[in-house]
Design a protein around this motif. Structure first.
Motif, PDB file in Angstrom:
ATOM      1  N   VAL A  80       0.826  -1.217   0.000  1.00 23.89           N
ATOM      2  CA  VAL A  80       0.000   0.000   0.000  1.00 23.89           C
ATOM      3  C   VAL A  80       0.853   1.256   0.000  1.00 23.89           C
ATOM      4  O   VAL A  80       0.583   2.219  -0.711  1.00 23.89           O
ATOM      5  CB  VAL A  80      -0.935  -0.017   1.228  1.00 23.89           C
ATOM      6  CG1 VAL A  80      -1.669   1.304   1.349  1.00 23.89           C
ATOM      7  CG2 VAL A  80      -1.908  -1.167   1.128  1.00 23.89           C
ATOM      8  N   ARG A  83       2.161   2.430  -3.299  1.00 20.31           N
ATOM      9  CA  ARG A  83       1.231   2.810  -4.354  1.00 20.31           C
ATOM     10  C   ARG A  83       1.027   4.313  -4.341  1.00 20.31           C
ATOM     11  O   ARG A  83       0.982   4.927  -3.278  1.00 20.31           O
ATOM     12  CB  ARG A  83      -0.127   2.118  -4.138  1.00 20.31           C
ATOM     13  CG  ARG A  83      -0.033   0.623  -4.345  1.00 20.31           C
ATOM     14  CD  ARG A  83      -1.386   0.013  -4.199  1.00 20.31           C
ATOM     15  NE  ARG A  83      -1.307  -1.438  -4.188  1.00 20.31           N
ATOM     16  CZ  ARG A  83      -2.322  -2.227  -3.934  1.00 20.31           C
ATOM     17  NH1 ARG A  83      -3.497  -1.706  -3.646  1.00 20.31           N
ATOM     18  NH2 ARG A  83      -2.185  -3.528  -3.952  1.00 20.31           N
ATOM     19  N   VAL A  85      -1.184   7.418  -4.620  1.00 28.76           N
ATOM     20  CA  VAL A  85      -2.590   7.761  -4.450  1.00 28.76           C
ATOM     21  C   VAL A  85      -2.738   9.258  -4.667  1.00 28.76           C
ATOM     22  O   VAL A  85      -1.796  10.017  -4.482  1.00 28.76           O
ATOM     23  CB  VAL A  85      -3.099   7.396  -3.038  1.00 28.76           C
ATOM     24  CG1 VAL A  85      -3.131   5.914  -2.851  1.00 28.76           C
ATOM     25  CG2 VAL A  85      -2.251   8.069  -1.983  1.00 28.76           C
ATOM     26  N   LEU A  87      -5.147  12.608  -3.748  1.00 26.78           N
ATOM     27  CA  LEU A  87      -6.177  13.147  -2.873  1.00 26.78           C
ATOM     28  C   LEU A  87      -6.511  14.560  -3.324  1.00 26.78           C
ATOM     29  O   LEU A  87      -5.618  15.274  -3.812  1.00 26.78           O
ATOM     30  CB  LEU A  87      -5.669  13.221  -1.427  1.00 26.78           C
ATOM     31  CG  LEU A  87      -5.673  11.947  -0.600  1.00 26.78           C
ATOM     32  CD1 LEU A  87      -5.058  12.238   0.757  1.00 26.78           C
ATOM     33  CD2 LEU A  87      -7.081  11.431  -0.409  1.00 26.78           C
ATOM     34  N   LEU A  91      -8.582  18.067   1.074  1.00 30.00           N
ATOM     35  CA  LEU A  91      -8.569  16.907   1.961  1.00 30.00           C
ATOM     36  C   LEU A  91      -7.149  16.602   2.415  1.00 30.00           C
ATOM     37  O   LEU A  91      -6.902  16.285   3.591  1.00 30.00           O
ATOM     38  CB  LEU A  91      -9.176  15.706   1.229  1.00 30.00           C
ATOM     39  CG  LEU A  91      -9.313  14.440   2.057  1.00 30.00           C
ATOM     40  CD1 LEU A  91     -10.209  14.688   3.267  1.00 30.00           C
ATOM     41  CD2 LEU A  91      -9.873  13.309   1.212  1.00 30.00           C
ATOM     42  N   VAL A  99      -2.779  15.419  11.285  1.00 32.24           N
ATOM     43  CA  VAL A  99      -1.603  14.646  11.693  1.00 32.24           C
ATOM     44  C   VAL A  99      -0.668  15.512  12.531  1.00 32.24           C
ATOM     45  O   VAL A  99      -0.142  15.073  13.557  1.00 32.24           O
ATOM     46  CB  VAL A  99      -0.878  14.099  10.447  1.00 32.24           C
ATOM     47  CG1 VAL A  99       0.489  13.543  10.829  1.00 32.24           C
ATOM     48  CG2 VAL A  99      -1.716  13.014   9.780  1.00 32.24           C
ATOM     49  N   LEU A 102      -2.206  15.998  16.055  1.00 33.88           N
ATOM     50  CA  LEU A 102      -2.117  14.776  16.846  1.00 33.88           C
ATOM     51  C   LEU A 102      -0.678  14.482  17.245  1.00 33.88           C
ATOM     52  O   LEU A 102      -0.415  14.055  18.371  1.00 33.88           O
ATOM     53  CB  LEU A 102      -2.703  13.608  16.048  1.00 33.88           C
ATOM     54  CG  LEU A 102      -4.220  13.647  15.898  1.00 33.88           C
ATOM     55  CD1 LEU A 102      -4.694  12.559  14.951  1.00 33.88           C
ATOM     56  CD2 LEU A 102      -4.898  13.477  17.249  1.00 33.88           C
ATOM     57  N   ALA A 105       0.176  16.739  20.116  1.00 29.65           N
ATOM     58  CA  ALA A 105      -0.429  16.279  21.367  1.00 29.65           C
ATOM     59  C   ALA A 105       0.300  15.061  21.909  1.00 29.65           C
ATOM     60  O   ALA A 105       0.559  14.950  23.111  1.00 29.65           O
ATOM     61  CB  ALA A 105      -1.905  15.952  21.127  1.00 29.65           C
ATOM     62  N   LEU A 106       0.688  14.176  20.982  1.00 30.40           N
ATOM     63  CA  LEU A 106       1.414  12.977  21.405  1.00 30.40           C
ATOM     64  C   LEU A 106       2.765  13.358  21.996  1.00 30.40           C
ATOM     65  O   LEU A 106       3.168  12.840  23.046  1.00 30.40           O
ATOM     66  CB  LEU A 106       1.602  12.060  20.191  1.00 30.40           C
ATOM     67  CG  LEU A 106       2.335  10.743  20.454  1.00 30.40           C
ATOM     68  CD1 LEU A 106       1.525   9.868  21.392  1.00 30.40           C
ATOM     69  CD2 LEU A 106       2.584   9.998  19.150  1.00 30.40           C
ATOM     70  N   VAL A 110       4.024  12.623  25.794  1.00 32.65           N
ATOM     71  CA  VAL A 110       5.224  11.828  26.064  1.00 32.65           C
ATOM     72  C   VAL A 110       6.199  12.620  26.920  1.00 32.65           C
ATOM     73  O   VAL A 110       6.761  12.118  27.895  1.00 32.65           O
ATOM     74  CB  VAL A 110       5.885  11.402  24.733  1.00 32.65           C
ATOM     75  CG1 VAL A 110       7.267  10.827  24.975  1.00 32.65           C
ATOM     76  CG2 VAL A 110       5.006  10.376  24.032  1.00 32.65           C
TER      77      VAL A 110
END
Lengths: 185, 165
Positions: A80, A83, A85, A87, A91, A99, A102, A105-106, A110
């Motif tokens: 995958v 390949r 792709v 978009l 989007l 991303v 997030l 925040a991660l 940590v």
């Protein structure tokens, strides 16, 4: 002398620079053979532009099957992540922002869990304070940190130098009420 | 393809939520430890033979949790006292104090080293005083002979974290 087919095709595609393009134009105008060849080339180009895009997948599958049967390629399709792709731009931008948020925040979570510090303070003159500067990633490591700091639970009291303490009996321990003869202070 | 593209963000979100949940669990665990924390106050007093003189005092306060020992070592010229107190909370809210005392001392003129060891299990209430006489309990007659007397007082109270104003 007539130009060959490649030169005519290149002239038709506008790839012949001056002054040769002018000379070719003059020759084609006066040469019926070259004009006829040029019309055929134009016909081919027109038909290619007007004809629909051929489906290349069956041909590619045939080639791949042939390669697989000869052991030159594997039957497994490309993974995958290899390949390509496509978009829509909005989007893709939204996904990128999501991303990033997030990931931020991660990272904060940590960092907070890796450099947590527990500090217990108590106001007043006889203040009690416990500091655990070690990493607090879970309860187990917290308790381990406390254990490693066992020295904090041991107090040392230096008795006065000029006092010679001597035993006057067996050691005893009990509630205050049990020692009625104790000297009051 | 779009669904596959969403897998990575969803995994990141799940990881962030998991880390955050772990952080919350640590906070809860710390709060639970603080709620059960105990303060162990150990005071040492030496009474001089002369009744009119003030006793010598020293105090050591330690914060602990049930099941964790608090140790105090008293060091003098001819005596060393090692006291280990381990409080356990019972279901009824009382405290069971396990206490071990060890004493090393030398007596003139032989300077022979002697050793005492005691172990007690005493149910106590918060704030109740427990006394420990590592060299025995003196009486008036002995004190009149010029001996010093030492006693240790142990008090256990729940730790109360004061809220900053």
């Amino acid at each position: 002398m007539c130009p060959d087919r490649e030169i005519l095709s290149a002239w038709l595609d506008g790839e012949i620079d001056s002054p040769w393009d002018g000379a070719l134009e003059e020759h084609v105008g006066s040469c019926p053979d070259c004009r006829a060849r040029l019309e055929r080339l134009e016909g081919v180009r027109r038909s290619l532009l007007e004809s629909p895009m051929p489906d290349w997948r069956p041909a590619m599958e045939r080639v791949r099957s042939s390669l697989v049967s000869r052991g030159l390629a594997s039957e497994k399709a490309a993974p995958v992540w290899r390949r390509r792709v496509s978009l829509p731009v909005p989007l893709a931008v939204a996904a990128g922002l999501l991303v990033m948020v997030l990931a931020g925040a991660l990272a904060v979570s940590v960092i907070r869990s890796s450099f947590g510090m527990v500090r217990i303070t108590r106001q007043g003159s006889g203040g009690t304070e416990i500091r655990i500067a070690a990493s607090v990633s879970d309860l187990e490591s917290l308790l381990r940190s406390v254990d490693e700091d066992a020295g904090s639970l041991e107090g040392i009291i230096m008795l006065p130098k000029d006092v010679q303490l001597l035993p006057v009996g067996e050691p005893r321990m009990g509630k205050e009420a049990e020692f009625s003869r104790r000297k009051s202070w | 393809m779009v669904r596959r593209r969403l897998i990575a963000p969803l995994l990141l979100a799940a990881a962030a939520v998991a880390v955050r949940a772990e952080d919350l669990n640590i906070t809860e665990a710390l709060q639970a430890l603080l709620d059960n924390a105990l303060e162990v106050k150990i005071s040492a007093r030496i009474f001089p033979a002369e009744a009119e003189k003030e006793p010598w005092t020293a105090e050591s306060t330690r914060l602990t949790i049930p099941g964790r020992s608090v140790k105090v070592r008293l060091e003098g010229d001819n005596v060393q006292i090692y006291l280990v107190c381990t409080p356990y909370t019972e279901e009824n809210g009382d405290v069971l104090l396990l206490s071990q005392g060890q004493v090393w001392f030398t007596e003139p003129p032989e300077k022979k080293a002697k050793y005492f060891s005691t172990f007690y299990s005493i149910p106590v209430s918060y704030g109740e005083k427990i006394l420990y006489f590592p060299l025995g309990m003196s009486d008036t007659d002995v004190q009149e002979q010029g001996y010093f007397n030492i006693e240790l007082e142990i008090v256990i109270v729940p730790y109360v974290k004061e809220v900053p104003q």
